[in-house]
Design a protein around this motif. Sequence first.
Motif, mmCIF file in Angstrom:
data_model
loop_
_atom_site.group_PDB
_atom_site.id
_atom_site.type_symbol
_atom_site.label_atom_id
_atom_site.label_comp_id
_atom_site.label_asym_id
_atom_site.label_seq_id
_atom_site.Cartn_x
_atom_site.Cartn_y
_atom_site.Cartn_z
ATOM 1 N N ALA A 135 -86.164 7.821 14.840
ATOM 2 C CA ALA A 135 -84.644 7.810 15.039
ATOM 3 C C ALA A 135 -84.376 8.539 16.052
ATOM 4 O O ALA A 135 -83.299 8.120 16.921
ATOM 5 N N ILE A 136 -84.886 9.907 16.452
ATOM 6 C CA ILE A 136 -84.551 10.539 17.591
ATOM 7 C C ILE A 136 -84.978 9.682 18.986
ATOM 8 O O ILE A 136 -84.441 9.895 20.014
ATOM 9 N N VAL A 137 -86.156 9.193 18.870
ATOM 10 C CA VAL A 137 -86.541 8.489 20.224
ATOM 11 C C VAL A 137 -85.666 7.408 20.287
ATOM 12 O O VAL A 137 -85.070 7.219 21.456
ATOM 13 N N LYS A 138 -85.293 6.814 19.254
ATOM 14 C CA LYS A 138 -84.004 5.384 19.708
ATOM 15 C C LYS A 138 -82.860 6.192 20.235
ATOM 16 O O LYS A 138 -82.460 5.686 21.247
ATOM 17 N N GLU A 139 -82.348 7.328 19.660
ATOM 18 C CA GLU A 139 -81.126 7.940 20.040
ATOM 19 C C GLU A 139 -81.425 8.236 21.532
ATOM 20 O O GLU A 139 -80.435 8.037 22.313
ATOM 21 N N HIS A 142 -81.594 5.570 24.034
ATOM 22 C CA HIS A 142 -80.063 4.902 24.282
ATOM 23 C C HIS A 142 -79.371 5.988 25.157
ATOM 24 O O HIS A 142 -78.641 5.186 25.956
ATOM 25 N N LEU A 143 -79.498 7.243 25.045
ATOM 26 C CA LEU A 143 -78.458 8.017 26.061
ATOM 27 C C LEU A 143 -79.202 7.913 27.472
ATOM 28 O O LEU A 143 -78.040 8.077 28.345
ATOM 29 N N HIS A 144 -80.305 7.288 27.756
ATOM 30 C CA HIS A 144 -80.748 6.887 29.032
ATOM 31 C C HIS A 144 -80.463 5.411 29.305
ATOM 32 O O HIS A 144 -80.756 4.917 30.614
ATOM 33 N N GLY A 145 -79.617 4.874 28.522
ATOM 34 C CA GLY A 145 -79.366 3.586 28.867
ATOM 35 C C GLY A 145 -80.462 2.574 28.551
ATOM 36 O O GLY A 145 -80.481 1.255 29.240
ATOM 37 N N LEU A 164 -86.409 1.384 30.274
ATOM 38 C CA LEU A 164 -85.547 2.425 31.039
ATOM 39 C C LEU A 164 -84.839 1.721 32.321
ATOM 40 O O LEU A 164 -85.793 1.089 33.095
ATOM 41 N N PRO A 165 -83.943 1.981 32.740
ATOM 42 C CA PRO A 165 -83.285 1.481 33.839
ATOM 43 C C PRO A 165 -84.238 2.151 35.138
ATOM 44 O O PRO A 165 -84.406 3.342 34.841
#
Length: 189
Positions: A135-139, A142-145, A164-165
Amino acid sequence: DLLDVAKLEAGQMGFRPQPADLAALLRLECSRFEALAAERGLAFTLEADGPLPALLDLEKMRRVLANLLSNAFKFTPSPGRIHVVAGADGDQVQVEVRDSGPGIPPAHRETVFDRFRQLDSGADRSHGGTGLGLAIVKEFVHLHGGSVVADSAPEGGACFRLRLPRAAGLEVPLAEEPPAPLVPELLSP
């Protein structure tokens, strides 16, 4: 992990991206698992095109990579194989952590990222954990776009694919250099 989840829910998770080389960070994190691979008799290989410039919050991306690698080691029986592949794909960078463990049934490939979710959740479960790592991996991804998905690995186990971008044109190396070089068998495909 619980504190991070609370910060994420409250919208108070700090995010400090900086130009970095994802390939160098990946080599550094993989080097932390070399002794465990040798101890458990696992074939552990890394294939990373480099450099892979990206804007990364180094602390969060280290946690992402450490959680993915920890899961691969936790669920891969000996003798098994863990293969990490990283490279550029258009305007993105991609990391795959593949293992030869039992894999994740298709019906659970999205729910493994839910908080407190464990596939082996009975009282007699064989692996510990809080069910917060993915769950933390996903969050954090997502913070990194970016995005992260669970799939089947060619080896028959699980494959976690992180995208990742790409930060094209960045030439800034990672501040902390990885130990040089990784054990040669880790670098062979």
